[in-house]
Design an enzyme around this catalytic site. Structure first.
Site, PDB file in Angstrom:
ATOM      1  N   SER A   1      39.683  42.434  36.827  1.00  0.00           N
ATOM      2  CA  SER A   1      41.035  42.931  37.608  1.00  0.00           C
ATOM      3  C   SER A   1      42.255  42.620  36.523  1.00  0.00           C
ATOM      4  O   SER A   1      42.212  43.351  35.463  1.00  0.00           O
ATOM      5  CB  SER A   1      41.328  42.257  38.675  1.00  0.00           C
ATOM      6  OG  SER A   1      42.298  42.955  39.407  1.00  0.00           O
TER       7      SER A   1
ATOM      8  N   ASP B   1      35.725  45.622  37.687  1.00  0.00           N
ATOM      9  CA  ASP B   1      36.323  46.102  38.686  1.00  0.00           C
ATOM     10  C   ASP B   1      37.877  46.577  38.627  1.00  0.00           C
ATOM     11  O   ASP B   1      38.664  45.987  39.345  1.00  0.00           O
ATOM     12  CB  ASP B   1      36.038  45.195  39.883  1.00  0.00           C
ATOM     13  CG  ASP B   1      35.874  46.175  41.233  1.00  0.00           C
ATOM     14  OD1 ASP B   1      35.426  47.232  41.076  1.00  0.00           O
ATOM     15  OD2 ASP B   1      36.397  45.699  42.210  1.00  0.00           O
TER      16      ASP B   1
ATOM     17  N   HIS C   1      35.809  42.628  45.690  1.00  0.00           N
ATOM     18  CA  HIS C   1      36.641  42.785  44.246  1.00  0.00           C
ATOM     19  C   HIS C   1      36.064  41.620  43.159  1.00  0.00           C
ATOM     20  O   HIS C   1      36.244  42.073  42.110  1.00  0.00           O
ATOM     21  CB  HIS C   1      38.141  42.950  44.688  1.00  0.00           C
ATOM     22  CG  HIS C   1      38.968  43.235  43.332  1.00  0.00           C
ATOM     23  ND1 HIS C   1      38.449  44.082  42.355  1.00  0.00           N
ATOM     24  CD2 HIS C   1      39.973  42.604  42.939  1.00  0.00           C
ATOM     25  CE1 HIS C   1      39.412  43.947  41.383  1.00  0.00           C
ATOM     26  NE2 HIS C   1      40.447  42.994  41.878  1.00  0.00           N
TER      27      HIS C   1
END
Length: 377
Positions: free
Chosen positions: A151, A176, A345
């Site tokens: 992220s 991700d 996530h």
């Protein structure tokens, strides 16, 4: 879909409607109770190291969690609001798969890293931090390094690689984070952050929330990593911004007893006991205050990622996250992509073995390292 867009900005998932309600996967059999007791970092990493880095305003100290003694270095960068502890379970798994060393870093203003200017979370500042930590660790001859970021940490890894702050870089793995969906999520991110609980009555309570809300779907990882996301709040009547309701109650009660010294001492003792009873945990990082940096983390990220000359791996929780630039780049074979379904996530926390398998296969294929003797891939 709107909730999914949130996932690409920061390392969090929005809580489900109704607080602690959970989906079918979260239901337990009758009489079964899950253990939300915190786990120690030392069960997953071998050592902790605090590295001093010279800066314009003095020295910053970065907390590192390390494992392994030989092979290429896996430099792990966590997502926004998380800490290096989010890599704990993954570290134990990857070290059992391949010959490698692991260095998981608490980025500035996160975890137990202490910097003089924690408000500055610009992409370039954090990328320079990574380069300085590598230099402080290894000097002018750093070992081969595979940089892996999740992220926000994935965005910082790309910025670090693009600026060549890690000259011995072998490869790049981004988990991700995709520019298109991240940029789309910016408008609704503040609403998501407001929807999270502001405080937790205990660390166990925070761990329970992270699992039942779906933020972290792997209870083992949640038990070791949530301690890096939240901190114990030391209540005090002199700190109204943190504990307003508690301190107001103390002040009112003390005013009522102002005339009697003995009674006042007794009241103060009771107040101290009440403060201990009311102790709670709150988020270490106020992510809402980092908004001015969000655009800089993600805008132009796809082009930067594609321009990095080292071998690249993109791990996603869903194929719908690909934007146009990455779709074209993937069709042209500019990077390897793998989708790990049934993950949230926090892919490396939800499915540490799948992420370790994908990374190990990638690194062995590119001859960066070898599988450990006796490991069957």
């Amino acid at each position: 879909m709107e909730k999914q867009l949130h996932l690409n900005l920061l390392a969090s998932r929005p809580p489900m409607a109704g607080g602690f309600q959970s989906g079918s996967k979260m239901k337990m059999g009758p009489g079964r109770k899950r253990d939300f007791t915190p786990l120690l970092w030392s069960q997953y990493f071998e050592t902790i190291e605090d590295v001093e880095v010279e800066n314009e305003n003095g020295k910053d100290v970065f907390r590192l969690y390390c494992s392994g003694s030989s092979g290429p270095v896996l430099l792990l960068l966590h997502g926004g609001g998380h800490s290096a502890l989010s890599w704990a379970v993954f570290t134990a798994v990857i070290c059992s798969r391949i010959n490698c060393r692991v260095v998981a870093m608490d980025l500035r203003a996160h975890g137990d890293t202490k910097v003089r200017n924690p408000e500055n979370l610009s992409a370039d500042t954090m990328a320079k931090d990574v380069g300085k930590v590598v230099e402080a660790l290894y000097g002018e001859n750093p070992p081969p390094i595979m940089m892996i970021g999740h992220s926000m940490g994935g965005a910082i890894a790309v910025h670090t690689a693009s600026a060549n702050y890690v000259p011995s870089l072998l490869g790049l793995c981004v988990i991700d984070v995709v520019e298109g969906t991240a940029m789309d999520a910016l408008n609704s991110m503040q609403n998501f952050l407001r929807s999270r609980p502001k405080t937790f009555k205990s660390l166990e309570n925070a761990i329970e929330w992270s699992v039942k809300s779906g933020q972290i779907r792997n209870i083992e990882s949640a038990r070791v990593s949530m301690g890096g996301q939240v901190k114990k709040c030391e209540e005090s009547a002199s700190n109204p911004s943190i504990c307003n309701s508690i301190s107001e109650g103390i002040i009112e009660e003390e005013e009522e007893e102002e005339g009697a010294e003995e009674s006042n001492k007794k009241r103060m003792k009771e107040d101290d006991q009440e403060v201990k009873k009311e102790s709670f945990y709150t988020w270490r990082v106020e992510l809402s205050k980092t908004e001015k940096y969000w655009d800089g983390w993600f805008r132009g990220l796809s082009a930067l990622f594609l321009s990095c000359s080292v071998p690249k791996l993109l791990l996603l929780a869903g194929v719908d996250r690909l934007d146009k630039d990455l779709t074209i780049g993937q069709m042209q074979g500019k990077f390897q992509m793998q989708v790990l379904p049934q993950c949230g996530h926090a892919v490396h926390e939800d499915a540490p073995e799948k992420v370790a398998d994908a990374l190990a296969a990638f690194m062995v294929r590119h001859k960066f390292t070898e599988f450990k003797e006796g490991f069957l891939c």
